[in-house]
Scaffold this motif. Structure first.
Motif, PDB file in Angstrom:
ATOM      1  N   VAL A 212       0.803  -1.234   0.000  1.00 31.31           N
ATOM      2  CA  VAL A 212       0.000   0.000   0.000  1.00 31.31           C
ATOM      3  C   VAL A 212       0.832   1.278   0.000  1.00 31.31           C
ATOM      4  CG1 VAL A 212      -1.867  -1.183   1.218  1.00 31.31           C
ATOM      5  CG2 VAL A 212      -0.198   0.145   2.535  1.00 31.31           C
ATOM      6  N   LYS A 213       2.147   1.193  -0.060  1.00 33.60           N
ATOM      7  CA  LYS A 213       2.982   2.387   0.096  1.00 33.60           C
ATOM      8  C   LYS A 213       2.705   3.455  -0.961  1.00 33.60           C
ATOM      9  CE  LYS A 213       6.949   0.345  -2.324  1.00 33.60           C
ATOM     10  NZ  LYS A 213       8.380  -0.034  -2.200  1.00 33.60           N
ATOM     11  N   ASP A 214       2.170   3.041  -2.118  1.00 35.51           N
ATOM     12  CA  ASP A 214       1.825   4.009  -3.153  1.00 35.51           C
ATOM     13  C   ASP A 214       0.327   4.331  -3.178  1.00 35.51           C
ATOM     14  OD1 ASP A 214       4.502   4.117  -4.103  1.00 35.51           O
ATOM     15  OD2 ASP A 214       4.175   2.241  -5.190  1.00 35.51           O
ATOM     16  N   ARG A 215      -0.377   3.892  -2.135  1.00 33.24           N
ATOM     17  CA  ARG A 215      -1.842   4.078  -2.103  1.00 33.24           C
ATOM     18  C   ARG A 215      -2.309   4.711  -0.796  1.00 33.24           C
ATOM     19  NH1 ARG A 215      -4.406  -1.692  -3.063  1.00 33.24           N
ATOM     20  NH2 ARG A 215      -6.293  -0.393  -3.005  1.00 33.24           N
ATOM     21  N   LEU A 216      -1.443   5.369  -0.100  1.00 32.51           N
ATOM     22  CA  LEU A 216      -1.759   5.834   1.254  1.00 32.51           C
ATOM     23  C   LEU A 216      -2.915   6.825   1.299  1.00 32.51           C
ATOM     24  CD1 LEU A 216       1.813   6.265   2.793  1.00 32.51           C
ATOM     25  CD2 LEU A 216       0.264   4.304   2.953  1.00 32.51           C
ATOM     26  N   ASP A 217      -3.177   7.514   0.182  1.00 28.73           N
ATOM     27  CA  ASP A 217      -4.265   8.492   0.159  1.00 28.73           C
ATOM     28  C   ASP A 217      -5.571   7.906  -0.350  1.00 28.73           C
ATOM     29  OD1 ASP A 217      -2.718  10.581   1.197  1.00 28.73           O
ATOM     30  OD2 ASP A 217      -1.898  11.040  -0.780  1.00 28.73           O
ATOM     31  N   GLU A 218      -5.591   6.603  -0.617  1.00 31.17           N
ATOM     32  CA  GLU A 218      -6.834   5.929  -0.988  1.00 31.17           C
ATOM     33  C   GLU A 218      -7.587   5.534   0.278  1.00 31.17           C
ATOM     34  OE1 GLU A 218      -6.284   2.699  -3.688  1.00 31.17           O
ATOM     35  OE2 GLU A 218      -4.846   3.794  -4.941  1.00 31.17           O
ATOM     36  N   GLY A 219      -8.883   5.295   0.123  1.00 34.59           N
ATOM     37  CA  GLY A 219      -9.697   4.915   1.277  1.00 34.59           C
ATOM     38  C   GLY A 219      -9.320   3.560   1.839  1.00 34.59           C
ATOM     39  N   GLY A 220      -9.417   3.403   3.148  1.00 33.36           N
ATOM     40  CA  GLY A 220      -9.081   2.134   3.780  1.00 33.36           C
ATOM     41  C   GLY A 220      -9.971   0.995   3.330  1.00 33.36           C
ATOM     42  N   THR A 221     -11.221   1.311   2.962  1.00 32.44           N
ATOM     43  CA  THR A 221     -12.142   0.256   2.552  1.00 32.44           C
ATOM     44  C   THR A 221     -11.935  -0.180   1.096  1.00 32.44           C
ATOM     45  OG1 THR A 221     -13.809   1.946   2.064  1.00 32.44           O
ATOM     46  CG2 THR A 221     -13.909   0.902   4.223  1.00 32.44           C
ATOM     47  N   THR A 222     -10.989   0.452   0.380  1.00 29.24           N
ATOM     48  CA  THR A 222     -10.682   0.000  -0.980  1.00 29.24           C
ATOM     49  C   THR A 222      -9.790  -1.244  -0.963  1.00 29.24           C
ATOM     50  OG1 THR A 222      -8.695   1.394  -1.177  1.00 29.24           O
ATOM     51  CG2 THR A 222     -10.813   2.367  -1.847  1.00 29.24           C
ATOM     52  N   LEU A 223      -9.268  -1.596   0.193  1.00 31.60           N
ATOM     53  CA  LEU A 223      -8.386  -2.750   0.318  1.00 31.60           C
ATOM     54  C   LEU A 223      -9.195  -4.043   0.382  1.00 31.60           C
ATOM     55  CD1 LEU A 223      -5.927  -1.345   3.025  1.00 31.60           C
ATOM     56  CD2 LEU A 223      -5.596  -1.390   0.540  1.00 31.60           C
ATOM     57  N   SER A 224      -8.532  -5.164   0.116  1.00 34.79           N
ATOM     58  CA  SER A 224      -9.174  -6.463   0.258  1.00 34.79           C
ATOM     59  C   SER A 224      -9.424  -6.751   1.737  1.00 34.79           C
ATOM     60  CB  SER A 224      -8.285  -7.563  -0.332  1.00 34.79           C
ATOM     61  OG  SER A 224      -7.118  -7.734   0.468  1.00 34.79           O
ATOM     62  N   GLY A 225     -10.199  -7.792   2.012  1.00 38.31           N
ATOM     63  CA  GLY A 225     -10.508  -8.128   3.400  1.00 38.31           C
ATOM     64  C   GLY A 225      -9.272  -8.401   4.234  1.00 38.31           C
ATOM     65  N   GLY A 226      -8.347  -9.175   3.680  1.00 27.78           N
ATOM     66  CA  GLY A 226      -7.126  -9.470   4.415  1.00 27.78           C
ATOM     67  C   GLY A 226      -6.272  -8.240   4.636  1.00 27.78           C
ATOM     68  N   GLN A 227      -6.215  -7.370   3.633  1.00 30.77           N
ATOM     69  CA  GLN A 227      -5.465  -6.123   3.778  1.00 30.77           C
ATOM     70  C   GLN A 227      -6.128  -5.203   4.804  1.00 30.77           C
ATOM     71  OE1 GLN A 227      -5.570  -5.002  -0.380  1.00 30.77           O
ATOM     72  NE2 GLN A 227      -3.386  -5.460  -0.638  1.00 30.77           N
ATOM     73  N   GLN A 228      -7.456  -5.172   4.806  1.00 30.54           N
ATOM     74  CA  GLN A 228      -8.155  -4.351   5.788  1.00 30.54           C
ATOM     75  C   GLN A 228      -7.853  -4.821   7.209  1.00 30.54           C
ATOM     76  OE1 GLN A 228     -12.363  -3.615   5.169  1.00 30.54           O
ATOM     77  NE2 GLN A 228     -12.103  -3.494   2.942  1.00 30.54           N
ATOM     78  N   GLN A 229      -7.774  -6.135   7.411  1.00 35.20           N
ATOM     79  CA  GLN A 229      -7.468  -6.629   8.750  1.00 35.20           C
ATOM     80  C   GLN A 229      -6.058  -6.234   9.163  1.00 35.20           C
ATOM     81  OE1 GLN A 229      -8.792  -7.093  11.432  1.00 35.20           O
ATOM     82  NE2 GLN A 229      -9.554  -9.196  11.525  1.00 35.20           N
ATOM     83  N   ARG A 230      -5.122  -6.307   8.224  1.00 34.49           N
ATOM     84  CA  ARG A 230      -3.755  -5.885   8.549  1.00 34.49           C
ATOM     85  C   ARG A 230      -3.676  -4.371   8.763  1.00 34.49           C
ATOM     86  NH1 ARG A 230      -0.466  -7.907   3.889  1.00 34.49           N
ATOM     87  NH2 ARG A 230      -2.418  -8.598   2.945  1.00 34.49           N
ATOM     88  N   LEU A 231      -4.533  -3.614   8.071  1.00 27.48           N
ATOM     89  CA  LEU A 231      -4.607  -2.177   8.329  1.00 27.48           C
ATOM     90  C   LEU A 231      -5.092  -1.923   9.759  1.00 27.48           C
ATOM     91  CD1 LEU A 231      -4.509   0.798   7.438  1.00 27.48           C
ATOM     92  CD2 LEU A 231      -6.809   0.488   6.464  1.00 27.48           C
ATOM     93  N   CYS A 232      -6.056  -2.708  10.201  1.00 25.48           N
ATOM     94  CA  CYS A 232      -6.540  -2.556  11.578  1.00 25.48           C
ATOM     95  C   CYS A 232      -5.455  -2.934  12.584  1.00 25.48           C
ATOM     96  CB  CYS A 232      -7.785  -3.411  11.795  1.00 25.48           C
ATOM     97  SG  CYS A 232      -9.213  -2.858  10.832  1.00 25.48           S
ATOM     98  N   ILE A 233      -4.635  -3.916  12.248  1.00 25.33           N
ATOM     99  CA  ILE A 233      -3.495  -4.266  13.107  1.00 25.33           C
ATOM    100  C   ILE A 233      -2.516  -3.103  13.152  1.00 25.33           C
ATOM    101  CG2 ILE A 233      -1.494  -5.792  13.351  1.00 25.33           C
ATOM    102  CD1 ILE A 233      -3.234  -8.039  12.147  1.00 25.33           C
ATOM    103  N   ALA A 234      -2.241  -2.500  11.982  1.00 26.16           N
ATOM    104  CA  ALA A 234      -1.336  -1.340  11.937  1.00 26.16           C
ATOM    105  C   ALA A 234      -1.879  -0.191  12.772  1.00 26.16           C
ATOM    106  CB  ALA A 234      -1.131  -0.899  10.482  1.00 26.16           C
ATOM    107  N   ARG A 235      -3.188   0.045  12.699  1.00 24.22           N
ATOM    108  CA  ARG A 235      -3.813   1.106  13.492  1.00 24.22           C
ATOM    109  C   ARG A 235      -3.632   0.856  14.990  1.00 24.22           C
ATOM    110  NH1 ARG A 235      -9.885   1.525  12.127  1.00 24.22           N
ATOM    111  NH2 ARG A 235     -10.036  -0.236  13.559  1.00 24.22           N
ATOM    112  N   ALA A 236      -3.767  -0.401  15.395  1.00 19.82           N
ATOM    113  CA  ALA A 236      -3.569  -0.734  16.804  1.00 19.82           C
ATOM    114  C   ALA A 236      -2.107  -0.571  17.210  1.00 19.82           C
ATOM    115  CB  ALA A 236      -4.038  -2.169  17.068  1.00 19.82           C
ATOM    116  N   LEU A 237      -1.188  -0.901  16.304  1.00 22.93           N
ATOM    117  CA  LEU A 237       0.237  -0.829  16.620  1.00 22.93           C
ATOM    118  C   LEU A 237       0.741   0.603  16.722  1.00 22.93           C
ATOM    119  CD1 LEU A 237       1.670  -3.629  14.296  1.00 22.93           C
ATOM    120  CD2 LEU A 237       1.308  -3.746  16.764  1.00 22.93           C
ATOM    121  N   ALA A 238       0.079   1.532  16.042  1.00 21.00           N
ATOM    122  CA  ALA A 238       0.582   2.906  15.956  1.00 21.00           C
ATOM    123  C   ALA A 238       0.678   3.596  17.317  1.00 21.00           C
ATOM    124  CB  ALA A 238      -0.296   3.733  15.011  1.00 21.00           C
ATOM    125  N   VAL A 239      -0.098   3.155  18.286  1.00 18.53           N
ATOM    126  CA  VAL A 239      -0.027   3.769  19.622  1.00 18.53           C
ATOM    127  C   VAL A 239       0.912   2.988  20.540  1.00 18.53           C
ATOM    128  CG1 VAL A 239      -2.306   4.817  19.449  1.00 18.53           C
ATOM    129  CG2 VAL A 239      -2.085   2.525  20.430  1.00 18.53           C
TER     130      VAL A 239
END
Length: 273
Positions: free
Chosen positions: A153-180
């Motif tokens: 996703v490094k070239d897609r950071l300004d796209e919506g989070g829901t444009t990702l596949s299901g597996g990618q969305q779950q890893r995005l949620c993991i990244a969101r949790a890790l950020a804090v």
């Protein structure tokens, strides 16, 4: 856009002291209905603990108690205590916000914020927790890298989070949790809605994260529990009217290969559940 610079490990390792979580004689209710009975479990630092058992035995309730989400449900209450490195998370020393910052949660169904970009989703937890960072680009990069998603996703950071596949969305949620920079990460069946390839990637992410974060995962997949966890706890409800209990717990290998309780053996070998 994230900058091409070396990742500052201090960003996600500023709380680089994975904590031990102790549940002590936990009981839980929804109104008058008791759903957990005197459950005690030590979830070791830098280990993955899997909570296994049939549906309806209280695993997800137990998990939500571990970061004070149970108390957000009207009529819900608990008895017992939960300690993070010896400090009661329900005591006066820790606010609910601080508890949920130190003990993050990833849910069964991927839930990126639909109105936010991928980058904004990663950073959303900072605002919710009151955390600040003057290196947000690097924080986004490292969070996505640790979640196994950066190269995709490094070239897609300004796209919506829901444009990702299901597996990618779950890893995005993991990244969101890790950020804090949590010390502990709770995961409620994080692969149940994913295809086998996405499941493998998430499992690899869990294994990598366990070097720095204490992880507690609910799973109905016995093979997954064996693949990713160091320790297991087997929950069971004997009858529909009774609350869930921990039948036994211990190292995953022992629980699956040499269980002490016949009910554990019956469950892990597929005789019921």
């Amino acid at each position: 856009m994230a900058v091409d610079a070396p990742i500052d490990d201090s960003l996600l390792r500023r709380n680089a002291n994975p904590a031990t979580l102790d549940a002590v004689q936990l009981s839980a209710w929804f109104g008058a209905r008791k759903v957990l009975e005197r459950c005690s479990l030590t979830m070791e630092a830098k280990k993955v603990t899997a909570l296994i058992g049939p549906s309806g035995c209280g695993k997800s309730t137990f998990l939500r108690i571990l970061n004070r989400m149970h108390e957000t449900i009207p009529g819900a209450k608990i008895a017992g205590r939960v300690d993070i490195d010896g400090v009661d998370i329900y005591g006066r020393e820790l606010s609910a916000t601080e508890v949920r910052t130190r003990i993050g949660m990833v849910f069964q169904k991927p839930n990126p914020f639909p109105a936010m970009t991928i980058r904004q989703n990663v950073l959303a937890g900072l605002k919710l927790s009151g955390t600040t960072s003057d290196q947000k680009d690097l924080l986004v990069e490292e969070s996505l890298t640790r979640a196994g998603l950066w190269t995709e996703v490094k070239d897609r950071l300004d796209e919506g989070g829901t444009t990702l596949s299901g597996g990618q969305q779950q890893r995005l949620c993991i990244a969101r949790a890790l950020a804090v920079a949590p010390q502990i990460l709770l995961m409620d069946e994080p692969c149940s809605a994913l295809d086998p390839i996405s499941t493998r990637v998430v499992e690899e992410t869990i294994t990598d994260l366990a070097d720095d974060i204490t992880i507690v995962i609910v799973t109905h997949n016995m093979q997954q529990a064996q693949r990713v966890s160091d320790n297991c706890a087997f929950f069971l409800v004997e009858t529909q009217k009774e609350p869930g209990r921990i039948v036994e717990s211990g190292p995953t290998t022992e629980l699956f290969e040499h269980p002490r309780d016949q009910r554990t053996l019956d469950y892990v070998t597929g005789r019921f559940g």
